[in-house]
Design a protein around this motif. Sequence first.
Motif, PDB file in Angstrom:
ATOM      1  N   GLU A 238      33.134  73.231  -1.815  1.00  0.00           N
ATOM      2  CA  GLU A 238      32.736  74.026  -2.954  1.00  0.00           C
ATOM      3  C   GLU A 238      32.538  72.915  -4.284  1.00  0.00           C
TER       4      GLU A 238
ATOM      5  N   SER B 139      33.539  77.861   3.154  1.00  0.00           N
ATOM      6  CA  SER B 139      34.282  76.987   2.575  1.00  0.00           C
ATOM      7  C   SER B 139      35.754  76.900   3.009  1.00  0.00           C
TER       8      SER B 139
ATOM      9  N   TYR C 164      35.653  69.051   7.362  1.00  0.00           N
ATOM     10  CA  TYR C 164      34.530  69.341   6.202  1.00  0.00           C
ATOM     11  C   TYR C 164      33.114  68.814   6.965  1.00  0.00           C
ATOM     12  N   GLU C 165      33.033  67.526   7.385  1.00  0.00           N
ATOM     13  CA  GLU C 165      31.914  67.221   7.740  1.00  0.00           C
ATOM     14  C   GLU C 165      31.303  68.058   9.008  1.00  0.00           C
TER      15      GLU C 165
END
Lengths: 330, 79
Positions: free
Chosen positions: A2, A27, A72-73
């Motif tokens: 985020e 997220s 995350y990626e």
Amino acid sequence: MEPINAAGAFPTRNAREGQFEDADKISGETMAQIIKSRGGKQTHKGCAQCIINCSNEYVDEQGKYVTSSLEYETIWSMGGMLGNNDLDAIAQLDFLCDDIGLDTISTGVAIAVAMDAGYKEFGDAEAAIEMVEDVAKGTEFGKLIGHGPEQVGKHFNHDRVPVVKGQSIAAYDPRAINGMAVTYATSPVGGDHTAGFVVETNLEAFGGTLDRFSAEGQVEASRNAQIHMVLVDTVGICDFAQTGFGAPDGVGNVCKMVVAKSGKPFSEEDWTDIGKRVLQIEVEFNRKAGFTKEQDRLPKMFYEEPLPPYNKVVVISDEEMDTTFNFFKE
Amino acid sequence: MRLTVKLYGTLSRSFDGYDHSSGFEVIMPEEASIHDLLEYLNLPSERLGMISMDGRLLNKKSRLKDGAQIKIFQPISGG
């Protein structure tokens, strides 16, 4: 996620936008809640002795293991980059890549290019899963996806292919963080955010001093980050653990570790000397393999298409890019 | 003015009953600044990273708007 989304730096739908309207559905905070409610592991020790415990175990609604660790990626490449807000589908895509043996960034971006070229709709998670399953099946299209985004782009004759030296950029759009433009363009390994990570330096709120929409100071920041990162990789320190370098005398302490291990002198000067030497060797290897400075450029979409919502482009000139490795010796 | 606030990372731990899907509502005086909001929430600035309002990053000069959604982040590092 985020924070990067708030910065308008989250490449969405093959980098058509820098902000995903459904970021909150995929997220880290949402994922943590889902994992907790289903009885998975929000955190667990991936590496012995580490205190960060960056890994997790994502489970389905029945509490059954799907994948680990969901990072995350991948949530970007299989989520925002595809306009896909279904975290369960993203977890399944992560599992498939692990199972088949595919890099999640390259595979997600290959799918994104195919969607951007009109092959399937953005947001069609089922189509994304089928495309990855096709790689394992060895179908014609599966082989194309397996060759990565550049090949997919050539197949569709598509002009929006976010790769440098054949490798995709990562989850930080260079138009929203110009320092990353330099790293992506100039790193000898192609599009790679870890090779010279300058995101924090570009975000005022994180103590950064550079204007992320301006060229000023970006080449120097990327150069120094790339030199530093060579040594982080060379001594074998994890990219998350290297936040320890932010501690007072962080580099000095690591140099002491190198001395203890090698029994030979090793100073902070050696730290940067080796970094510079390795980068020069890598670039010279690339030159001998046929790469020229023309490959130290981003695709034109990043210079010409303003990225919503801040509507900026990469402003680093070719001449400035070419000064990144100004320390090379004859 | 009414603001909806969402807290990211571990910032919500000191707020009992915090529900991340909805955040919580805060009522601030008309001319309140970010600084006033953070003071009201008792969030020390050294724990904070970015702050966004309706999807845009705030800087020190930004004014708060009635009805806005405020997101407060910790410093991040990553790959």
